[in-house]
Design a protein around this motif. Structure first.
Motif, PDB file in Angstrom:
ATOM      1  N   ASP A 151       0.803  -1.223   0.000  1.00  0.00           N
ATOM      2  CA  ASP A 151       0.000   0.000   0.000  1.00  0.00           C
ATOM      3  C   ASP A 151       0.836   1.273   0.000  1.00  0.00           C
ATOM      4  O   ASP A 151       0.315   2.361  -0.210  1.00  0.00           O
ATOM      5  CB  ASP A 151      -0.930   0.012   1.220  1.00  0.00           C
ATOM      6  CG  ASP A 151      -2.011  -1.059   1.112  1.00  0.00           C
ATOM      7  OD1 ASP A 151      -2.367  -1.399  -0.033  1.00  0.00           O
ATOM      8  OD2 ASP A 151      -2.468  -1.549   2.164  1.00  0.00           O
ATOM      9  N   GLY A 152       2.145   1.178   0.255  1.00  0.00           N
ATOM     10  CA  GLY A 152       3.000   2.351   0.280  1.00  0.00           C
ATOM     11  C   GLY A 152       3.376   2.809  -1.118  1.00  0.00           C
ATOM     12  O   GLY A 152       3.411   2.005  -2.057  1.00  0.00           O
ATOM     13  N   PRO A 153       3.663   4.096  -1.282  1.00  0.00           N
ATOM     14  CA  PRO A 153       3.991   4.612  -2.619  1.00  0.00           C
ATOM     15  C   PRO A 153       5.297   4.066  -3.191  1.00  0.00           C
ATOM     16  O   PRO A 153       5.497   4.124  -4.403  1.00  0.00           O
ATOM     17  CB  PRO A 153       4.078   6.128  -2.405  1.00  0.00           C
ATOM     18  CG  PRO A 153       4.338   6.296  -0.952  1.00  0.00           C
ATOM     19  CD  PRO A 153       3.656   5.163  -0.266  1.00  0.00           C
ATOM     20  N   THR A 154       6.173   3.534  -2.348  1.00  0.00           N
ATOM     21  CA  THR A 154       7.417   2.954  -2.860  1.00  0.00           C
ATOM     22  C   THR A 154       7.386   1.426  -2.870  1.00  0.00           C
ATOM     23  O   THR A 154       8.392   0.787  -3.158  1.00  0.00           O
ATOM     24  CB  THR A 154       8.625   3.444  -2.041  1.00  0.00           C
ATOM     25  OG1 THR A 154       8.455   3.066  -0.671  1.00  0.00           O
ATOM     26  CG2 THR A 154       8.762   4.958  -2.126  1.00  0.00           C
ATOM     27  N   ASP A 155       6.228   0.849  -2.547  1.00  0.00           N
ATOM     28  CA  ASP A 155       6.075  -0.614  -2.626  1.00  0.00           C
ATOM     29  C   ASP A 155       5.718  -0.975  -4.068  1.00  0.00           C
ATOM     30  O   ASP A 155       4.563  -1.237  -4.408  1.00  0.00           O
ATOM     31  CB  ASP A 155       4.971  -1.095  -1.682  1.00  0.00           C
ATOM     32  CG  ASP A 155       5.281  -0.839  -0.224  1.00  0.00           C
ATOM     33  OD1 ASP A 155       6.472  -0.774   0.116  1.00  0.00           O
ATOM     34  OD2 ASP A 155       4.329  -0.693   0.571  1.00  0.00           O
ATOM     35  N   VAL A 156       6.730  -0.978  -4.916  1.00  0.00           N
ATOM     36  CA  VAL A 156       6.461  -1.099  -6.348  1.00  0.00           C
ATOM     37  C   VAL A 156       7.640  -1.766  -7.041  1.00  0.00           C
ATOM     38  O   VAL A 156       8.789  -1.626  -6.613  1.00  0.00           O
ATOM     39  CB  VAL A 156       6.174   0.304  -6.945  1.00  0.00           C
ATOM     40  CG1 VAL A 156       7.375   1.208  -6.823  1.00  0.00           C
ATOM     41  CG2 VAL A 156       5.720   0.227  -8.385  1.00  0.00           C
ATOM     42  N   ARG A 157       7.349  -2.515  -8.062  1.00  0.00           N
ATOM     43  CA  ARG A 157       8.384  -3.121  -8.902  1.00  0.00           C
ATOM     44  C   ARG A 157       8.053  -2.822 -10.360  1.00  0.00           C
ATOM     45  O   ARG A 157       6.878  -2.606 -10.721  1.00  0.00           O
ATOM     46  CB  ARG A 157       8.493  -4.632  -8.669  1.00  0.00           C
ATOM     47  CG  ARG A 157       7.221  -5.389  -9.020  1.00  0.00           C
ATOM     48  CD  ARG A 157       7.247  -6.832  -8.528  1.00  0.00           C
ATOM     49  NE  ARG A 157       8.231  -7.617  -9.244  1.00  0.00           N
ATOM     50  CZ  ARG A 157       7.969  -8.325 -10.348  1.00  0.00           C
ATOM     51  NH1 ARG A 157       6.737  -8.321 -10.885  1.00  0.00           N
ATOM     52  NH2 ARG A 157       8.903  -9.022 -10.943  1.00  0.00           N
ATOM     53  N   ALA A 535      10.068  11.462   3.579  1.00  0.00           N
ATOM     54  CA  ALA A 535       9.741  10.419   4.546  1.00  0.00           C
ATOM     55  C   ALA A 535       8.276  10.002   4.520  1.00  0.00           C
ATOM     56  O   ALA A 535       7.955   8.857   4.828  1.00  0.00           O
ATOM     57  CB  ALA A 535      10.105  10.896   5.952  1.00  0.00           C
ATOM     58  N   GLU A 536       7.392  10.908   4.134  1.00  0.00           N
ATOM     59  CA  GLU A 536       5.977  10.628   4.303  1.00  0.00           C
ATOM     60  C   GLU A 536       5.303  10.107   3.052  1.00  0.00           C
ATOM     61  O   GLU A 536       4.097   9.924   3.036  1.00  0.00           O
ATOM     62  CB  GLU A 536       5.261  11.894   4.793  1.00  0.00           C
ATOM     63  CG  GLU A 536       5.686  12.294   6.195  1.00  0.00           C
ATOM     64  CD  GLU A 536       5.054  13.600   6.607  1.00  0.00           C
ATOM     65  OE1 GLU A 536       4.291  14.163   5.799  1.00  0.00           O
ATOM     66  OE2 GLU A 536       5.336  14.056   7.725  1.00  0.00           O
ATOM     67  N   GLY A 537       6.042   9.924   2.011  1.00  0.00           N
ATOM     68  CA  GLY A 537       5.425   9.220   0.915  1.00  0.00           C
ATOM     69  C   GLY A 537       5.115   9.997  -0.327  1.00  0.00           C
ATOM     70  O   GLY A 537       3.981   9.993  -0.780  1.00  0.00           O
ATOM     71  N   THR A 538       6.102  10.729  -0.880  1.00  0.00           N
ATOM     72  CA  THR A 538       5.900  11.105  -2.268  1.00  0.00           C
ATOM     73  C   THR A 538       6.036   9.831  -3.095  1.00  0.00           C
ATOM     74  O   THR A 538       6.337   8.758  -2.567  1.00  0.00           O
ATOM     75  CB  THR A 538       6.912  12.172  -2.720  1.00  0.00           C
ATOM     76  OG1 THR A 538       6.553  12.599  -4.046  1.00  0.00           O
ATOM     77  CG2 THR A 538       8.324  11.636  -2.751  1.00  0.00           C
ATOM     78  N   HIS A 539       5.848   9.934  -4.368  1.00  0.00           N
ATOM     79  CA  HIS A 539       5.863   8.741  -5.204  1.00  0.00           C
ATOM     80  C   HIS A 539       7.288   8.201  -5.370  1.00  0.00           C
ATOM     81  O   HIS A 539       8.275   8.881  -5.086  1.00  0.00           O
ATOM     82  CB  HIS A 539       5.221   9.045  -6.554  1.00  0.00           C
ATOM     83  CG  HIS A 539       5.972  10.066  -7.362  1.00  0.00           C
ATOM     84  ND1 HIS A 539       6.168   9.942  -8.705  1.00  0.00           N
ATOM     85  CD2 HIS A 539       6.589  11.219  -7.008  1.00  0.00           C
ATOM     86  CE1 HIS A 539       6.867  10.981  -9.149  1.00  0.00           C
ATOM     87  NE2 HIS A 539       7.124  11.772  -8.131  1.00  0.00           N
ATOM     88  N   ASP A 540       7.375   6.964  -5.838  1.00  0.00           N
ATOM     89  CA  ASP A 540       8.654   6.247  -5.844  1.00  0.00           C
ATOM     90  C   ASP A 540       9.694   6.895  -6.745  1.00  0.00           C
ATOM     91  O   ASP A 540      10.873   6.971  -6.396  1.00  0.00           O
ATOM     92  CB  ASP A 540       8.415   4.799  -6.292  1.00  0.00           C
ATOM     93  CG  ASP A 540       9.676   3.955  -6.216  1.00  0.00           C
ATOM     94  OD1 ASP A 540      10.282   3.904  -5.137  1.00  0.00           O
ATOM     95  OD2 ASP A 540      10.052   3.367  -7.243  1.00  0.00           O
TER      96      ASP A 540
END
Length: 653
Positions: A151-157, A535-540
């Motif tokens: 669910d995090g903005p950097t949880d991506v492949r 730290a708070e979640g801009t995009h990856d």
């Protein structure tokens, strides 16, 4: 008798360029391509919720919007997207694959209702696609897949993937073939050699941005369509390769900045070594600065500061540029035989689709042709200027003086000026007709677009000036231009403003906290708190951008606080307007909310307008109307102007 010239104070000139007109002409065509012999491209529709449609130019010259509302041809991969469609012409008509913005699924269009090719995912941002290439012999479309794993903005492949055209992956993620192993965090779509035996693409990893360093990846294509032996063939941590493609003879072409300038190479050898750019920043996946032609020549977008479209002879290194009125070509080319499609503009014309015949070097407008919505005598007459900044460094800028065919100001009055800081910050402001600028200049307010240190178009050394200096060099350069205009008697020293969006919003806000140069400012969808933004979640894609712009956070955490406007809200004394989209995942609204909380009780006049349904960069016509009118009202109140017919922006204290 000629028209009577009125003498009116700056800012009070009547103008036919109202906010509705400027908003209706916001945006421009993108992503040109050939479908058979037909030219296709995407076009904005600001009055239809800001969607982008797909436009087809038939053989008889007529244009047709292929996909009606609510279809929106736009990818969200790395949030800035990229090439969202591909097509081919079959005997029974066109086959188009495209990404639909709302659900980010890949669809096939064959003349009727589009059918989905990819499944939905409820994990994080789901499945997203970009930079498609059709491979009909395999019944597949190869593209970049961005898949959220949490669910995090950097949880991506991200991987290169093959999607079946028969729809078998519509509900089945396992039917999508992954062609790469995901070892790189960022990839572009693969380009397959003419003999079908090799594939090439670009890759890079955090903390690098693509203009810092990329790798050119090569792999062998097996008979079953799998990729083997993926290897790095060029590039690295300090060499940016912006684009790769294959020539008709099977040689490998790419644009690299290994000399300090993006130049073109064939199989590793330079084709035209010049101190100018044949590439640029890869903000969108699938940008194309060159297009190989069937006869071995290469169409190139190139230049220093501005760009031209030329034909490069790789045997001699000579470039023959296109004749025409255009002074700026976008990084978006397509080729078919000897024909080249591009997107071009000038200070007198907005972006339009241009077709170049490489055999004659003659070009003509074939789509979205510029049509003056008002008398062009109301357009600004820009100047290309170079200023001296701190330590004597050069600063490039475009100056747009107030201009009106029937109005002048009293002889003893100097005009107000607004400094525009572009976004990016690794980008630049092109010298093209922009009705938002004309909205101000035709009313008697000058605009200065500053391509501050860190901007593209002037080589890697100019670009690298901003390394660990963001919030310093950009702020200093904008202030230097503003003060130079005042010192030379071009602008009123007491009526200077600054405005910017995204990274430009950061520059505007930081300028208000640190320079004392500006009487007010307009801040659009900004970064305001560096540590919070990371730290708070801009995009990856940009999550580690600050490692080079500001410095490694682990080593210089105090610098992040020292430069952030949120930490220094107590220094702001000038009125400001803050504008934010509530759906912005690049610069989230929380940035503005924290900043405003720090402003409470400070009694600085300001206004905050948040827009439902807007993301990063405003796209809706009604939003743009309110933005422009509010901005003009801010300047009117602070500068003592009297623009007719503008709603008054309520400033709170």
């Amino acid at each position: 008798m000629g028209d009577i010239v009125q003498t009116l104070a700056y800012g009070s000139w009547p103008s036919p360029i109202d906010a509705s007109l400027a908003a209706a002409h916001d945006g421009h065509p993108e992503y040109v391509g050939f479908v058979g012999d037909e030219a296709w491209w995407t076009e904005p529709r600001p009055t239809e919720g800001g969607r982008r449609t797909l436009v087809r130019r038939r053989a008889d010259g007529s244009e047709e919007s292929v996909l009606p509302a609510p279809w929106n041809v736009r990818s969200r991969v790395i949030e800035y997207g990229g090439q969202p469609w591909a097509g081919t012409m079959r005997e029974d008509g066109p086959l188009i694959v495209f990404v639909n913005f709302v659900d980010q699924r890949l669809y096939a269009y064959e003349g009727g209702e589009p059918r989905p090719l990819t499944p939905l995912s409820l994990v994080g941002g789901g499945l997203r696609w970009v930079d498609p290439q059709l491979h009909l012999e395999r019944g597949e479309v190869w593209c970049v897949l961005e898949e959220f794993t949490g669910d995090g903005p950097t949880d991506v492949r991200r991987v290169v993937a093959a999607v079946p055209l028969d729809g078998s992956a519509e509900q089945d993620r396992d039917a999508v073939r992954e062609l790469t192993d995901g070892r790189h965090q960022f990839v572009t779509g693969p380009r397959v050699s003419p003999d079908g035996r090799r594939a090439a693409w670009l890759a890079w990893d955090h903390p690098r941005m693509p203009w810092d360093g990329t790798e050119l990846m090569l792999a062998d294509v097996a008979g079953d369509g799998t990729l083997h032996g993926a290897r790095s063939a060029a590039g690295g941590t300090d060499e940016s390769i912006a684009q790769v493609d294959w020539a008709a003879d099977g040689s490998l072409l790419y644009s690299s900045d290994r000399t300090g300038w993006w130049n073109l190479y064939r199989d590793g050898r330079p084709l035209c070594r010049r101190e100018e750019e044949f590439g640029g920043p890869l903000w969108k996946i699938g940008r194309r600065w060159f297009a190989p032609l069937a006869d071995g020549l290469i169409a190139v977008v190139h230049g220093r500061g501005a760009t031209a479209l030329g034909i490069l002879d790789p045997e001699t290194g000579e470039v023959v540029d296109t004749a025409g009125p255009w002074t700026e070509f976008a990084s978006n080319l397509a080729a078919n035989g000897s024909l080249v499609l591009g997107i071009a503009a000038s200070p007198r014309s907005a972006y339009e689709v241009v077709e170049l015949d490489a055999r004659t070097c003659r070009a003509r407008v074939i789509g979205d042709a510029h049509d003056d919505p008002v008398d062009p005598t109301y357009y600004p007459e820009p100047q290309i200027r170079t200023f001296n900044g701190p330590a004597g460094r050069e600063i490039h800028a475009h100056i747009y003086p107030p201009h009106h065919p029937a109005c002048i100001a009293p002889g003893d009055e100097l005009p107000p000026y607004v400094v525009w800081a572009h976004g990016g910050p690794t980008d630049r402001a092109p010298l093209v007709l922009d009705l938002q600028i004309a909205y101000f200049t035709s009313r008697g307010i000058g605009v200065a677009e500053v391509n501050y240190g860190g901007s593209t178009g002037h080589g890697r050394a100019y670009r690298n000036r901003l390394r660990e200096q963001w919030g310093v060099v950009d702020v200093e350069d904008c202030a230097a231009v503003a003060l130079a205009l005042a010192d030379e008697g071009t602008a009123d020293r007491d009526r200077l403003a600054i405005r910017g969006g995204s990274a430009g919003g950061w520059t505007a806000a930081t300028s208000l906290t640190s320079t004392g140069v500006y009487a007010c400012g307009t801040i659009l969808y900004p970064i305001l708190d560096l540590a919070g933004w990371s730290a708070e979640g801009t995009h990856d894609f940009e999550s580690q951008y600050l490692e080079t712009l500001v410095g490694p956070y682990a080593e210089v955490p105090a610098r992040y606080a020292e430069r952030s406007p949120t930490e220094h809200a107590d220094r702001i004394t000038a009125p400001f307007l803050l504008l934010q989209g509530l759906d912005d995942v690049v610069c989230p609204p929380a940035q503005c909310e924290r900043f405003l909380a720090r402003m409470e009780g400070r009694r600085v006049p300001h206004a905050y307008i948040a827009f439902e349904g807007e993301g990063h960069g405003f796209r809706r016509a009604d939003t743009m109307v309110r933005v422009l009118e509010s901005e003009l009202s801010l300047y009117a109140q602070v500068f003592g102007l009297n623009p007719p017919g503008i709603p008054t922006l309520e400033l709170t204290k």
